[in-house]
Design an enzyme around this catalytic site. Structure first.
Site, PDB file in Angstrom:
ATOM      1  N   ASP A  82      55.963  -7.279 -66.441  1.00  0.00           N
ATOM      2  CA  ASP A  82      55.748  -7.741 -65.066  1.00  0.00           C
ATOM      3  C   ASP A  82      54.285  -7.470 -64.662  1.00  0.00           C
ATOM      4  O   ASP A  82      53.647  -6.576 -65.241  1.00  0.00           O
ATOM      5  CB  ASP A  82      56.736  -6.967 -64.164  1.00  0.00           C
ATOM      6  CG  ASP A  82      56.915  -7.597 -62.803  1.00  0.00           C
ATOM      7  OD1 ASP A  82      56.639  -8.791 -62.641  1.00  0.00           O
ATOM      8  OD2 ASP A  82      57.369  -6.876 -61.875  1.00  0.00           O
ATOM      9  N   THR A 211      64.278  -8.174 -53.602  1.00  0.00           N
ATOM     10  CA  THR A 211      65.084  -7.189 -52.856  1.00  0.00           C
ATOM     11  C   THR A 211      65.029  -7.470 -51.353  1.00  0.00           C
ATOM     12  O   THR A 211      63.933  -7.558 -50.782  1.00  0.00           O
ATOM     13  CB  THR A 211      64.564  -5.758 -53.121  1.00  0.00           C
ATOM     14  OG1 THR A 211      64.636  -5.514 -54.516  1.00  0.00           O
ATOM     15  CG2 THR A 211      65.392  -4.716 -52.365  1.00  0.00           C
TER      16      THR A 211
HETATM   17  P1  13P Z   1      61.224  -6.271 -55.197  1.00  0.00           P
HETATM   18  O1  13P Z   1      60.754  -4.905 -55.546  1.00  0.00           O
HETATM   19  O2  13P Z   1      60.984  -6.620 -53.759  1.00  0.00           O
HETATM   20  O3  13P Z   1      62.633  -6.528 -55.621  1.00  0.00           O
HETATM   21  O4  13P Z   1      60.300  -7.307 -56.003  1.00  0.00           O
HETATM   22  C1  13P Z   1      60.382  -7.359 -57.388  1.00  0.00           C
HETATM   23  C2  13P Z   1      59.297  -8.162 -57.988  1.00  0.00           C
HETATM   24  O5  13P Z   1      58.932  -9.202 -57.523  1.00  0.00           O
HETATM   25  C3  13P Z   1      58.688  -7.625 -59.217  1.00  0.00           C
HETATM   26  O6  13P Z   1      57.619  -8.393 -59.662  1.00  0.00           O
END
Ligand code: 13P
Length: 284
Positions: A82, A211
């Site tokens: 990520d 989230t």
């Molecule tokens: P959240 O932490 O708001 O779920 O976002 C996750 C995200 O987009 C990771 O790249």
């Protein structure tokens, strides 16, 4: 099954108007919760690791766990890095076995973002590793960006089309008004940007900041072309609340495996609900 990249799972999801859940894991227990939830629901799934998590455990150790978990799974699993700003770490993860990576050069000027993202595609594609790239700035709630400011961070549709044509990412993350962390109010989603970008680029779109979004927001974004939905903060909460909650309820008991199991169950419950909501169940 052996690990696979995101290409087939995302193109099927985009065509079928559902989304593959991409869950940020922290350790073996959280990764196991993702793989088990997906396996039971017969859903393809993406395990995501932040650059911080890779650095904490070490790429080879982490990949060892993830590869073994996927090998025992009846469903396709991709392992995706990520938001990574560091090309060397991207190279290290590709070397260690990640099947997908995200280059996040979105804080740089447009031309630099283009060339760095292009460079990562050139590194990754010969290794059969998929690439996600970002345009605009997907802010963190912790950055305390107000809506007015947030609008100035949104992806520009014309630039998005040029970016995708030149970079040719396998997955594209345009900033559309969502944010990482816990939302303080109703997020204002730029559906018009999402719709234009998805239609014009024909690249599967990643929805960041999952989230706390409502079911309705998820459904609408998926209908407009989001084929990957990122969930991280929810897992962090379940990780800690599951652990602490069990211990508080059984505070005379010092049985770590029971605590770890309670933490696992809490994470898995949320992940399974997400997979169902995103329409991925039964698609593997
Ligand atoms: P959240 O932490 O708001 O779920 O976002 C996750 C995200 O987009 C990771 O790249």
């Amino acid at each position: 099954m052996p690990l696979e990249n995101m290409k087939a799972m995302l193109s099927k999801a985009a065509a079928g108007r559902y989304a593959v859940g991409a869950f940020n894991v922290l350790d073996y227990n959280s990764a196991k919760a993702v793989v088990e939830a997906a396996g039971e629901l017969r859903a393809p799934v993406i395990i995501q690791t932040s650059a911080k998590t890779v650095t904490f455990w070490g790429s080879r150790t982490l990949m060892g766990w993830l590869r073994e978990l996927a090998a025992d799974s009846p469903v396709p699993v991709a392992v995706h890095l990520d938001h990574c700003k560091d090309v060397d770490l991207i190279g290290e993860c590709i070397e260690a076995g990640w099947t997908s990576v995200m280059i996040d050069a979105s804080a740089r000027p447009f031309e630099e973002n283009l060339s760095l993202s292009r460079r990562v595609v050139e590194m990754a594609r010969p290794r059969n590793v998929t690439v996600e790239a970002e345009l605009g700035a997907i802010v963190g709630v912790e950055d305390d960006i107000h809506v007015k400011e947030q609008e100035s961070h949104l992806a520009d549709p014309a630039q998005a089309v040029e970016f995708c044509a030149k970079v040719q990412p396998d997955c594209f993350a345009p900033a559309i008004g969502t944010a990482h962390g816990i939302y303080k109010g109703e997020p204002k989603i730029a559906y018009h940007i999402l719709e234009k970008v998805a239609a014009a680029t024909q690249v599967p779109i990643a929805l960041h900041g999952g989230t706390g979004l409502s079911d309705e927001v998820f459904r609408k974004c998926i209908a407009l072309g989001c084929a990957k939905v990122n969930i991280s903060t929810q897992i962090k909460y379940a990780f800690i609340d599951g652990f602490v909650g069990y211990h508080n309820a059984h505070n005379a008991q010092y049985d770590p495996l029971k605590v770890i199991k309670a933490q696992f169950d809490e994470m898995k419950k949320g992940i399974a609900a997400n997979i169902q909501l995103f329409g991925g169940a039964g698609k593997a």
